[in-house]
Design an enzyme around this catalytic site. Structure first.
Site, PDB file in Angstrom:
ATOM      1  N   SER A   1     -11.334  -1.853  -0.703  1.00 65.61           N
ATOM      2  CA  SER A   1     -10.089  -1.803   0.083  1.00 65.61           C
ATOM      3  C   SER A   1     -10.326  -2.376   1.470  1.00 65.61           C
ATOM      4  CB  SER A   1      -9.606  -0.355   0.242  1.00 65.61           C
ATOM      5  OG  SER A   1      -8.878   0.087  -0.851  1.00 65.61           O
TER       6      SER A   1
ATOM      7  N   ASN B   1     -13.909  -0.647  -7.239  1.00 68.44           N
ATOM      8  CA  ASN B   1     -15.061   0.150  -6.813  1.00 68.44           C
ATOM      9  C   ASN B   1     -15.835   0.697  -8.009  1.00 68.44           C
ATOM     10  OD1 ASN B   1     -14.184  -0.257  -4.196  1.00 68.44           O
ATOM     11  ND2 ASN B   1     -13.145   1.722  -4.059  1.00 68.44           N
TER      12      ASN B   1
ATOM     13  N   ASP C   1       0.852  -1.187   0.000  1.00 66.82           N
ATOM     14  CA  ASP C   1       0.000   0.000   0.000  1.00 66.82           C
ATOM     15  C   ASP C   1       0.890   1.241   0.000  1.00 66.82           C
ATOM     16  OD1 ASP C   1      -2.286   1.852   0.790  1.00 66.82           O
ATOM     17  OD2 ASP C   1      -3.288  -0.075   0.990  1.00 66.82           O
TER      18      ASP C   1
ATOM     19  N   HIS D   1      -4.131   5.790   3.661  1.00 67.71           N
ATOM     20  CA  HIS D   1      -4.691   4.526   3.183  1.00 67.71           C
ATOM     21  C   HIS D   1      -4.000   3.292   3.759  1.00 67.71           C
ATOM     22  CE1 HIS D   1      -6.153   1.501   0.298  1.00 67.71           C
ATOM     23  NE2 HIS D   1      -7.149   2.334   0.085  1.00 67.71           N
TER      24      HIS D   1
END
Length: 429
Positions: free
Chosen positions: A271, A206, A65, A103
């Site tokens: 996520s 998404n 990430d 994130h």
């Protein structure tokens, strides 16, 4: 924990876990802010699982990430030295997200955040996090990231003890632009991880409201692709629909931590579902440390709650994960066929053969199999400009066959993107 949850913990724990290992489970408040509680703690009877020894102990989860802020109290002592493929000079223990959502730290908090510092707790608090920073959109870049950074990150994680590799990210691919949705470097990295005995988990995307384009690395063979559901176990509108989707998990109104201790966001995204699926696998593996990756994943798949169309479908995959049911399942479940790993087996065998011989063996074509969605590119210098198109069979989850075709391989130019978003808790109504 809700009143109903407290009652269910005692009843279900007695039914699904050995009595000899179950200490009393006191009633406790469900973690998370009042406006967005971590409802899966009740649904999955997490306090009972923890007290029965399923808390992630002994399991390392790689979080590929934006990096993970290791010095916040909730994660202190849980984050191992990792790697930085952004070329910012860190060891992965700094979050380089440009946005305050943070994130990488948010995903790590869902997996392993400790209680006592904020309202938010991780699902597998005894697990270790291996942070691997990669050059995603909206990430601070100070150096020059290497080519195929995410593929290299997967290899690094597999080579440094990660049992589970969690990737809450994805790059969309469109047939008009890309003949190869899963680039060869990425597929090879996944195969490398599988050969090392790791499980690879990635977000489905998404884009459920905008066509659900194929996304790597979720489309790559051998990857557990994760979609999102809400607290009513309904698939969310944003969760991408794919025929290769594996499972779904909580991904709506999810509270997470940021790189500022105590700061919380509530967000939606595949996520979050990916991080929670990775944490659930850590719970299961910590309860059954002698089982291998195939057996652990079998438990998760065989006990998922089937929703929507009966059987596997593009919205839910095989169903919504249930780690409590996976842990309670008998050993026969762990021995079942595995659609994710069985699908990757032909390529895994081929990659081993390529490594052992100057030229790979010819692929066995099955012309009666309808074409599927998995396409894996082989650079011309390796296989004379050919690539393998995997076709789905007709039985069960689909026996996969190899069809050898000659094409030109294009490289996608889009960069990997986060597969989740967050809103400050203070702004949430």
């Amino acid at each position: 924990m809700t009143r109903l949850g407290a009652v269910l913990v005692a009843l279900v724990a007695a039914a699904v876990l050995p009595a000899a290992v179950l200490p009393p489970v006191p009633a406790a408040a469900t973690p998370g802010p009042r406006s967005a509680p971590e409802w899966w703690f009740d649904s999955w009877h997490i306090p009972a699982l923890w007290q029965a020894g399923a808390d992630g102990r002994g399991i390392t989860v790689a979080v590929i990430d934006s990096g993970v802020q290791a010095d916040i109290p909730e994660l202190r002592g849980k984050v191992l030295p990792g790697a930085d493929f952004i070329d910012n000079g860190s060891d992965g223990r700094t979050d380089y997200d440009n946005d305050e959502f943070s994130h990488g730290t948010a995903m790590a908090s869902l997996i392993a955040a400790a209680s006592g510092f904020s309202d938010i707790e991780g699902l597998a608090p005894a697990a270790k996090i291996l942070p691997v920073a990669v050059p995603l959109d909206n990430v601070v870049h100070r150096g020059e990231p290497p080519k195929n950074a995410t593929a290299r990150a997967i290899r690094y994680a597999a080579d440094h003890g990660a049992r589970i590799i969690s990737m809450s990210l994805g790059r969309p691919h469109y047939e008009r632009d890309d003949q190869v949705p899963c680039p060869q470097a990425m597929q090879d990295a996944v195969l490398h991880a599988l050969a090392k005995g790791a499980l690879v988990v990635a977000a489905s995307g998404n884009s459920g409201r905008s066509g659900s384009p194929v996304e790597e690395p979720g489309v790559c063979l051998g990857v557990v692709s994760v979609g999102a559901v809400n607290a009513r176990l309904e698939v969310t509108g944003f969760s991408s629909r794919h025929r290769y989707l594996t499972v779904t998990a909580p991904g709506s109104d999810i509270p997470t931590l940021t790189r500022e201790s105590g700061a919380a966001f509530v967000g939606d995204g595949t996520s979050h579902a990916t991080a929670l699926t990775s944490a659930a696998l850590a719970l299961i593996w910590s309860k059954y440390p002698r089982e291998n990756a195939r057996q652990i994943l079998n438990r998760l798949l065989a006990t998922a709650t089937d929703r929507g169309v009966k059987g596997r479908d593009p919205s839910y995959g095989v169903g919504v994960i249930d780690p409590a049911a996976a842990i309670a399942a008998g050993p026969a479940v762990a021995a079942r066929a595995n659609p994710v790993l069985d699908g990757a087996a032909p390529l895994l065998a081929l990659s081993r053969a390529r490594a052992a011989a100057p030229k790979p063996p010819a692929a066995v074509a099955r012309p009666d199999a309808p074409l599927g969605e998995y396409r894996i590119g082989i650079p011309p210098e390796q296989l004379d400009g050919q690539f393998y198109l995997l076709a789905g069979g007709s039985a069960g989850f689909g026996a996969l066959a190899l069809v050898l075709l000659t094409v030109a391989v294009r490289r996608g130019r889009r960069r990997l993107r986060y597969r989740g978003a967050g809103l400050p808790l203070a702004r949430r109504s």
